[in-house]
Write an enzyme that holds these catalytic residues in place. Sequence first.
Site, short mmCIF file in Angstrom:
data_model
loop_
_atom_site.label_atom_id
_atom_site.label_comp_id
_atom_site.label_asym_id
_atom_site.label_seq_id
_atom_site.Cartn_x
_atom_site.Cartn_y
_atom_site.Cartn_z
N ALA A 252 42.92 56.31 43.93
CA ALA A 252 42.19 57.14 44.92
C ALA A 252 42.80 58.52 45.16
CB ALA A 252 42.03 56.42 46.26
N ALA A 253 43.76 58.93 44.34
CA ALA A 253 44.34 60.27 44.51
C ALA A 253 43.26 61.33 44.26
CB ALA A 253 45.51 60.46 43.56
N GLY A 254 42.51 61.15 43.17
CA GLY A 254 41.44 62.10 42.85
C GLY A 254 40.36 62.08 43.92
O1 RIB Z 1 39.05 56.09 42.14
C1 RIB Z 1 39.59 54.86 42.57
C2 RIB Z 1 38.50 53.86 42.72
O2 RIB Z 1 37.94 53.60 41.47
C3 RIB Z 1 38.97 52.52 43.24
O3 RIB Z 1 38.97 52.42 44.63
C4 RIB Z 1 38.04 51.54 42.56
O4 RIB Z 1 37.14 50.92 43.43
C5 RIB Z 1 37.29 52.35 41.50
O5 RIB Z 1 36.02 52.59 41.88
#
Ligand code: RIB
Length: 307
Positions: A252-254
């Site tokens: 989830a950084a991006g």
């Molecule tokens: O970008 C991260 C996300 O990619 C995660 O939370 C996962 O659910 C996937 O969708």
Amino acid sequence: MQVNRKMAVLGSINIDHVLQVPHFPRPGETLTGNHYQQSFGGKGANQAVAAGRSGASITFIARVGNDDIGQVVIQQLSQDNIDISAVEATDDAATGLAMIYLDDRGENTIGIYPGANALLTEEYVQKHQQVIIDSDALLLQLEVPLPSVLAAAQLAKQHDVLTVLNPAPAQPLSNELLALIDIITPNETEAESLTGVAVNTDDDAYRAACVLHSKGIHTVVITLGSRGVWLSIEGQGQRLPGYDVTVKDTIAAGDTFNGAFLCRYLENTDQQEAVSFAQAAAAIAVSRQGAQTSIPWREEITDFLNQ
Ligand code: RIB
């Protein structure tokens, strides 16, 4: 504090099942993980949460299954400063999920079961079109059906709504869709898959950005991991270095970058400043574990920037 200009996020909701492993399992190998966590994720939801916690006035368009976990997700989203009036449950599929391996270096591999995300159809976009029409900006990713992404971008264009596409996960995109996008935010892999240019140096980033500009996109923001961000406005590009933090988990950084970026951009329309704000938010996120568990609130971002 709440930003006045409105944004909409259209995208996915997943339940993330995250298993921490010493290394990624090879074919035929069974590995014992050293930590397991179930958390709320999905690129759309993560970006909506990042925007909400950054202070955006944000409405999320998404779907969950009519199941217990779907109800809990909706409730959580409402506590993250998000208008959830366009998040509906369906009886026809379960809430989406992601199986994530996280290795010792904080890298991850992800497999997804779309579930209810696959039912975010063009008709569903039409049903909630007023949310897009009433917004100043729309943020899109690619974990819901492409025809729906295209329909939302077309609607936004017709109504002069700024359209931002985070082209993740990487997949081929039509020139028709790209021509509707005002700001695109690929990482290096996604930039390569869209342009054919492998992005290893600043010069590569410049060339990849030029290809994307040639499709009609005004602003290109390529995230370069620890090397920072390549920001290119109508072909005028520069690399903006990021912040040096100890990386625990890049999940989830991006997404954090995207939600925080658009929130800050709507606030003061300075793209360079918005990148810096978003880089701070993402730096905090990578120093913590999980998807939405790692996304900071505005005060934390401001404190980080003041340090
Ligand atoms: O970008 C991260 C996300 O990619 C995660 O939370 C996962 O659910 C996937 O969708």
